[in-house]
Write an enzyme that holds these catalytic residues in place. Structure first.
Site, PDB file in Angstrom:
ATOM      1  N   PRO A 175      52.679  48.193  48.909  1.00  0.00           N
ATOM      2  CA  PRO A 175      51.905  46.962  48.708  1.00  0.00           C
ATOM      3  C   PRO A 175      51.681  46.188  50.015  1.00  0.00           C
ATOM      4  O   PRO A 175      50.625  45.586  50.207  1.00  0.00           O
ATOM      5  CB  PRO A 175      52.771  46.158  47.736  1.00  0.00           C
ATOM      6  CG  PRO A 175      53.569  47.188  46.999  1.00  0.00           C
ATOM      7  CD  PRO A 175      53.790  48.313  47.952  1.00  0.00           C
ATOM      8  N   ALA A 209      52.080  47.648  53.170  1.00  0.00           N
ATOM      9  CA  ALA A 209      51.914  48.580  54.294  1.00  0.00           C
ATOM     10  C   ALA A 209      50.931  49.679  53.915  1.00  0.00           C
ATOM     11  O   ALA A 209      51.303  50.701  53.359  1.00  0.00           O
ATOM     12  CB  ALA A 209      53.262  49.194  54.685  1.00  0.00           C
ATOM     13  N   GLY A 210      49.640  49.411  54.199  1.00  0.00           N
ATOM     14  CA  GLY A 210      48.606  50.419  53.930  1.00  0.00           C
ATOM     15  C   GLY A 210      48.171  51.019  55.248  1.00  0.00           C
ATOM     16  O   GLY A 210      48.613  52.094  55.644  1.00  0.00           O
ATOM     17  N   GLN A 229      18.294  52.490  45.593  1.00  0.00           N
ATOM     18  CA  GLN A 229      17.023  51.839  45.953  1.00  0.00           C
ATOM     19  C   GLN A 229      15.842  52.700  45.528  1.00  0.00           C
ATOM     20  O   GLN A 229      14.855  52.195  44.982  1.00  0.00           O
ATOM     21  CB  GLN A 229      16.999  51.606  47.479  1.00  0.00           C
ATOM     22  CG  GLN A 229      15.942  50.631  47.933  1.00  0.00           C
ATOM     23  CD  GLN A 229      16.163  49.245  47.342  1.00  0.00           C
ATOM     24  OE1 GLN A 229      17.287  48.851  47.102  1.00  0.00           O
ATOM     25  NE2 GLN A 229      15.079  48.549  47.074  1.00  0.00           N
ATOM     26  N   GLU A 268      42.996  57.239  53.286  1.00  0.00           N
ATOM     27  CA  GLU A 268      43.337  58.100  54.435  1.00  0.00           C
ATOM     28  C   GLU A 268      42.858  57.479  55.744  1.00  0.00           C
ATOM     29  O   GLU A 268      42.348  58.177  56.624  1.00  0.00           O
ATOM     30  CB  GLU A 268      42.775  59.508  54.240  1.00  0.00           C
ATOM     31  CG  GLU A 268      43.433  60.170  53.055  1.00  0.00           C
ATOM     32  CD  GLU A 268      43.557  61.660  53.191  1.00  0.00           C
ATOM     33  OE1 GLU A 268      43.768  62.152  54.315  1.00  0.00           O
ATOM     34  OE2 GLU A 268      43.445  62.326  52.177  1.00  0.00           O
ATOM     35  N   GLY A 269      43.046  56.189  55.850  1.00  0.00           N
ATOM     36  CA  GLY A 269      42.635  55.465  57.055  1.00  0.00           C
ATOM     37  C   GLY A 269      41.299  54.802  56.834  1.00  0.00           C
ATOM     38  O   GLY A 269      40.286  55.483  56.599  1.00  0.00           O
TER      39      GLY A 269
HETATM   40  C1  LIG Z   1      41.916  55.302  45.194  1.00  0.00           C
HETATM   41  C2  LIG Z   1      42.970  55.283  46.255  1.00  0.00           C
HETATM   42  C3  LIG Z   1      43.792  56.378  46.424  1.00  0.00           C
HETATM   43  C4  LIG Z   1      44.799  56.363  47.384  1.00  0.00           C
HETATM   44  N1  LIG Z   1      45.651  57.428  47.488  1.00  0.00           N
HETATM   45  C5  LIG Z   1      46.733  57.330  48.295  1.00  0.00           C
HETATM   46  C6  LIG Z   1      47.729  58.366  48.286  1.00  0.00           C
HETATM   47  O1  LIG Z   1      47.638  59.367  47.577  1.00  0.00           O
HETATM   48  N2  LIG Z   1      48.819  58.194  49.085  1.00  0.00           N
HETATM   49  C7  LIG Z   1      48.961  57.100  49.892  1.00  0.00           C
HETATM   50  O2  LIG Z   1      49.980  57.020  50.564  1.00  0.00           O
HETATM   51  N3  LIG Z   1      48.034  56.121  49.914  1.00  0.00           N
HETATM   52  C8  LIG Z   1      46.929  56.196  49.141  1.00  0.00           C
HETATM   53  N4  LIG Z   1      45.987  55.194  49.147  1.00  0.00           N
HETATM   54  C9  LIG Z   1      46.175  54.021  50.010  1.00  0.00           C
HETATM   55  C10 LIG Z   1      45.173  53.894  51.135  1.00  0.00           C
HETATM   56  O3  LIG Z   1      45.413  54.867  52.110  1.00  0.00           O
HETATM   57  C11 LIG Z   1      45.243  52.452  51.668  1.00  0.00           C
HETATM   58  O4  LIG Z   1      44.676  51.611  50.692  1.00  0.00           O
HETATM   59  C12 LIG Z   1      44.523  52.296  52.982  1.00  0.00           C
HETATM   60  O5  LIG Z   1      45.222  52.946  53.992  1.00  0.00           O
HETATM   61  C13 LIG Z   1      44.323  50.846  53.375  1.00  0.00           C
HETATM   62  O6  LIG Z   1      45.511  50.114  53.282  1.00  0.00           O
HETATM   63  P1  LIG Z   1      45.510  48.657  52.606  1.00  0.00           P
HETATM   64  O7  LIG Z   1      44.837  48.810  51.309  1.00  0.00           O
HETATM   65  O8  LIG Z   1      46.863  48.117  52.655  1.00  0.00           O
HETATM   66  O9  LIG Z   1      44.577  47.767  53.518  1.00  0.00           O
HETATM   67  P2  LIG Z   1      45.027  46.893  54.768  1.00  0.00           P
HETATM   68  O10 LIG Z   1      45.817  47.718  55.700  1.00  0.00           O
HETATM   69  O11 LIG Z   1      45.625  45.627  54.278  1.00  0.00           O
HETATM   70  O12 LIG Z   1      43.624  46.571  55.419  1.00  0.00           O
HETATM   71  C14 LIG Z   1      42.770  45.533  54.973  1.00  0.00           C
HETATM   72  C15 LIG Z   1      41.586  45.441  55.917  1.00  0.00           C
HETATM   73  O13 LIG Z   1      42.044  45.128  57.243  1.00  0.00           O
HETATM   74  C16 LIG Z   1      41.591  46.124  58.142  1.00  0.00           C
HETATM   75  N5  LIG Z   1      42.620  46.339  59.170  1.00  0.00           N
HETATM   76  C17 LIG Z   1      43.957  46.551  58.992  1.00  0.00           C
HETATM   77  N6  LIG Z   1      44.560  46.741  60.171  1.00  0.00           N
HETATM   78  C18 LIG Z   1      43.600  46.655  61.129  1.00  0.00           C
HETATM   79  C19 LIG Z   1      43.586  46.772  62.550  1.00  0.00           C
HETATM   80  N7  LIG Z   1      44.695  47.050  63.238  1.00  0.00           N
HETATM   81  N8  LIG Z   1      42.411  46.628  63.187  1.00  0.00           N
HETATM   82  C20 LIG Z   1      41.277  46.364  62.505  1.00  0.00           C
HETATM   83  N9  LIG Z   1      41.232  46.240  61.157  1.00  0.00           N
HETATM   84  C21 LIG Z   1      42.358  46.395  60.490  1.00  0.00           C
HETATM   85  C22 LIG Z   1      41.370  47.364  57.303  1.00  0.00           C
HETATM   86  O14 LIG Z   1      40.457  48.248  57.904  1.00  0.00           O
HETATM   87  C23 LIG Z   1      40.819  46.766  56.016  1.00  0.00           C
HETATM   88  O15 LIG Z   1      39.455  46.509  56.171  1.00  0.00           O
HETATM   89  C24 LIG Z   1      44.951  55.219  48.226  1.00  0.00           C
HETATM   90  C25 LIG Z   1      44.092  54.130  48.066  1.00  0.00           C
HETATM   91  C26 LIG Z   1      43.137  54.133  47.094  1.00  0.00           C
HETATM   92  C27 LIG Z   1      42.269  52.906  46.927  1.00  0.00           C
END
Ligand SMILES: Cc1cc2nc3c(=O)[nH]c(=O)nc-3n(C[C@H](O)[C@H](O)[C@H](O)COP(=O)(O)OP(=O)(O)OC[C@H]3O[C@@H](n4cnc5c(N)ncnc54)[C@H](O)[C@@H]3O)c2cc1C
Length: 411
Positions: free
Chosen positions: A133, A135-136, A364, A391-392
């Protein structure tokens, strides 16, 4: 000197046709239904397993038996052309398999990757659990802890994983956890959580914007005990890595990336495959809108006779081809260990953007019909957005590329 060739081999052409046929006959006809149901499409995955498209053998053959690295992107593009949510349900276990292959020993690979797939009669899934939650993008800040119980030679895992594809319904969960949180990414390790291990449960299942057939949920780990043999790569290797990381911590920061992290290593290898997923969706929308533009009449002529529509389609086609070239280059470089900069990230960045843009343009072209659920383009547009996120994210790909081309620690 004529070594450069974009021609697919006979085997690759056959594979493309085979997967396309499955996508056309089995996946497409039920795509809308599974999107509406928002449930894991077990019957379709079982069908894929029956023909050998879902399973350990296919993955092994596609990943190891192909020197060009193109087998996976070719198969994935066709499958996702059929449907992205179902496509991910079929390919999602591959991320867990890649996590095991990237960090495990050959013995661990042999033991656990087949269990991510099961058999054609008894299909199983794998899940790769990194995100949390809080750490994405910032995978170096994982809070899930792994503590070694030396007396029992067991690891104890505690934490909550978020947005996990196949989370809680998988047979094998690959969990990345912090062993030494102070060392950030370099203090992490990957663990196998075997089937039916007490303490692992599914948290909330997310309701999503797109790829709704794919199952995404939280994974809760409460005093999950796994044997020492479930540490991917083994204890000795981890101890050495931690010692090196502790040493590096005391040295001033230099340029480059922050060292090999288990999750990042997996993502690096799988990014071209995600790019191929995006291209499959983009191509579906492009082909559909091209045909629609030839048939739909306004002002007494097919709408494609207007330059504004025809040029849009010309750009869509060109962007898709450009993205595919980047994906195939990255897949080939990755397979041959020749990444120079961040070609995997480049391919995913471009393909994700192209998928979002092309699917929006397709709406569109279809006008009001495109905005309704009677036509598939709105679903493709909803599906496409995920490729800018998982995946990033788009920004993280830019960060990886910027660091690679500059050699600097861009923040
Ligand atoms: C349908 C779905 C399936 C998924 N499956 C998996 C899975 O199987 N395993 C797994 O481990 N994860 C999974 N994920 C997680 C996914 O990899 C993360 O949601 C993603 O990495 C982004 O993390 P976050 O949502 O915390 O966004 P945040 O890290 O909070 O980012 C929010 C915004 O800030 C931007 N941001 C953050 N840091 C920076 C920076 N340093 N510079 C510039 N911009 C930045 C981001 O680009 C984004 O626009 C899944 C997600 C979804 C929605």
């Amino acid at each position: 000197m004529s070594q450069f060739s974009l021609a697919l081999s006979e085997d690759q052409e056959q594979l493309k046709d085979w997967v396309h046929q499955f996508a056309k006959d089995v996946v497409r006809p039920v795509a809308e239904e599974w999107d509406e149901r928002e449930e894991f499409p077990w019957p379709v995955v079982q069908e894929a397993a029956k023909i050998g498209l879902y399973g350990f053998d296919f993955m092994a053959q596609a990943m190891l038996g192909d020197e060009t690295g193109l087998t996976m992107p070719i198969a994935i593009e066709e499958l996702f052309w059929g449907d992205a949510g179902i496509g991910l349900s079929i390919m999602g276990s591959g991320l867990a398999a890649a996590g095991i292959a990237g960090n495990g020993t050959p013995e661990q690979l042999g033991e656990w990757v087949p269990q991510c797939y099961g058999t054609a009669d008894d299909v199983k899934l794998g899940a790769f659990c990194v995100s949390e939650p809080d750490a994405g993008s910032d995978v170096s800040s994982l809070r899930t802890r792994a503590v070694y119980d030396e007396a029992k030679d067991e690891w104890v895992l505690n934490g909550t994983k978020a947005w996990i594809t196949n989370g809680g319904i998988a047979n094998v969960h690959v969990v990345v956890a912090a062993v030494e949180p102070d060392l950030k990414g370099r203090g992490q390790a990957s663990f196998i959580v075997p089937p039916n291990t007490p303490g692992l449960s599914m948290g909330q299942k997310y309701k999503k914007h797109g790829i709704k057939a794919s199952h995404t949920s939280e994974v809760v780990l409460e005093d999950v005990r796994v044997p020492g043999s479930c540490l991917l790569g083994g204890k000795e290797k981890l101890d050495e890595k931690l010692a090196r990381a502790r040493e590096a911590l005391n040295k001033p920061k230099t340029t480059g990336t922050s060292g090999k992290q288990p999750a990042m290593a997996t993502f690096e290898a799988t990014r071209p495959a995600v790019g191929a997923q995006a291209i499959g969706v983009a191509r579906a929308a492009y082909e559909y809108s091209l045909q629609y533009a030839q048939e739909r009449e306004a002002f007494g002529k097919p709408i494609i006779k207007n330059q504004s529509i025809a040029f849009m389609l010309a750009d869509m086609c060109t962007e898709i081809d450009a993205a595919r070239l980047l994906v195939h280059r990255a897949a080939w470089l990755s397979r041959n260990g020749q990444y120079v900069n961040a070609e995997g990230s480049q391919s995913k960045l471009k393909a994700g953007r192209v998928a979002v843009w092309v699917t929006e343009r397709a709406i569109q072209i279809l006008g009001g019909y495109g905005y309704t659920r009677e036509y598939p383009v709105e679903r493709w547009h909803r599906d496409a957005k995920i490729f800018d996120i998982f995946e990033g994210t788009e920004q993280i790909q830019q960060l990886v590329i910027a660091r690679a081309i500059s050699g600097l620690r861009i923040e």
